[in-house]
Design a protein around this motif. Structure first.
Motif, short mmCIF file in Angstrom:
data_model
loop_
_atom_site.label_atom_id
_atom_site.label_comp_id
_atom_site.label_asym_id
_atom_site.label_seq_id
_atom_site.Cartn_x
_atom_site.Cartn_y
_atom_site.Cartn_z
N HIS A 142 -1.91 2.37 -1.42
CA HIS A 142 -3.32 2.06 -1.72
C HIS A 142 -4.28 3.13 -1.20
CE1 HIS A 142 -2.01 0.51 2.10
NE2 HIS A 142 -3.26 0.53 2.54
N LYS A 143 -3.76 4.13 -0.48
CA LYS A 143 -4.62 5.19 0.06
C LYS A 143 -4.51 6.45 -0.80
CE LYS A 143 -5.66 3.46 4.33
NZ LYS A 143 -7.01 3.25 4.86
N ASP B 150 -10.58 5.44 2.92
CA ASP B 150 -9.67 5.32 1.77
C ASP B 150 -8.68 6.49 1.69
OD1 ASP B 150 -11.02 3.08 1.00
OD2 ASP B 150 -12.38 4.15 -0.35
N TYR B 151 -8.93 7.51 2.48
CA TYR B 151 -8.10 8.72 2.44
C TYR B 151 -7.18 8.83 3.64
CZ TYR B 151 -10.90 10.79 -1.32
OH TYR B 151 -11.51 11.06 -2.53
#
Length: 304
Positions: free
Chosen positions: A177-178, A143-144
């Motif tokens: 979205h990240k 997610d990063y």
């Protein structure tokens, strides 16, 4: 067509661009060195020779082929250093992002155009000129997206500052979205032991949940501590100043349980093996003299 897919640094590798050391030309003049470590070896008369670097890269190619990785190579430009493909581009998700690199190195991108041409054109991104970014500073991690940068007002004084804060913003816009997390890195034009040229010179995730890190590479103690907490202290391998100088954090993962590492990284390689990771050891000490190692000379295109 190439279906690009990169979401992290450690999933099983399927396709990669590996740099090339042939036809590298004469040793650079001191004033043409891009980093303090190359300068040091030019001065000392220990700058690496082409035949040794070709041999080192061949060893890496053999390991990649052993794991059925599709290996692309740049076209050879005579009298040109094309070892460090990570600097010239990087992939996140299905996007190929062309780096804005030092002007002297523009031609390196042309040499991998035959690979970029196999990517859907709408997935090839080139940021505006004022956005400075090199692939060694950018690490997708689930997610990063971790990004190394230099936030100092004196950014333009450092040939070693390669990724600016505009790049951090541009990456965040491209991947809304990240979570984009940036790290202010220590820069030094003259002392290689105090210079984190890229984020991967002082940090890299390995395995399922582990990381290699060098505290002094980070200018903000809180940012270094954030990373240690993120991975958990028990999962972090702290490298010394000497180990950072020798590029211990710049290994390269073929999978969560397979890492290509330099054969002299005894302490690191022991730790990796203790944590269930197969270590494919290669000689890479000559290439390391240019302040780059295994991650710097690979540009992953597809991971599972």
């Amino acid at each position: 067509m190439l279906s690009l897919h990169i979401n992290n640094e450690t999933s099983r590798l399927k396709a990669v661009i590996l740099g090339i050391a042939r036809e590298i030309g004469e040793q650079p003049e001191l004033e043409d060195a891009y980093d303090p470590k190359s300068a040091e070896h030019i001065k000392a008369g220990t700058y690496p020779e082409e035949k040794d670097m070709v041999k080192e890269m061949k060893a890496v190619e053999e390991v990649l082929k052993k794991y059925d990785v599709e290996v692309y190579r740049p076209k050879v430009i005579e009298e040109y250093n094309q070892i460090f493909t990570r600097d010239i581009g990087f992939v996140i998700e299905d996007k190929f992002i062309k780096a804005n690199i030092l002007p002297d190195r523009e031609r390196e991108i042309d040499a991998i155009q035959h690979v970029i041409n196999q990517v859907k054109q709408e997935n090839v991104v080139k940021f505006p000129d004022e956005v400075h970014v090199e692939g060694g500073d950018v690490m997708p991690h689930g997610d990063y997206i971790f990004v190394g940068t230099y936030r100092g007002e004196d950014y333009s004084n450092y040939i070693t500052a390669r990724t600016n804060t505009k790049a951090v913003e541009a990456i965040q816009e491209l991947f809304p979205h990240k979570k984009v997390k940036s790290f202010n890195l220590r820069k030094d034009n003259d002392d290689a032991k105090n210079n984190a040229l890229h984020l991967d010179c002082c940090f890299q995730p390995v395995g399922k949940n582990k990381a290699i890190i060098h505290k002094n590479g980070f200018l903000e103690k809180e940012e270094y501590e954030w990373l240690v907490n993120f991975f958990g202290k028990e999962n972090v391998f702290e490298i010394t100043k000497e180990e950072m100088y020798n590029m211990n954090s710049n290994v390269f993962s073929i999978a969560e349980d397979v890492v290509i590492s330099e054969k002299n990284f005894t302490r690191l390689n022991t730790w990796l093996r203790e944590n269930g990771i197969t270590v494919e050891e290669v000689p890479y000490a000559e290439i390391a003299k240019q302040e780059g190692l295994l991650r710097c000379s690979t540009l992953p295109l597809i991971r599972e």
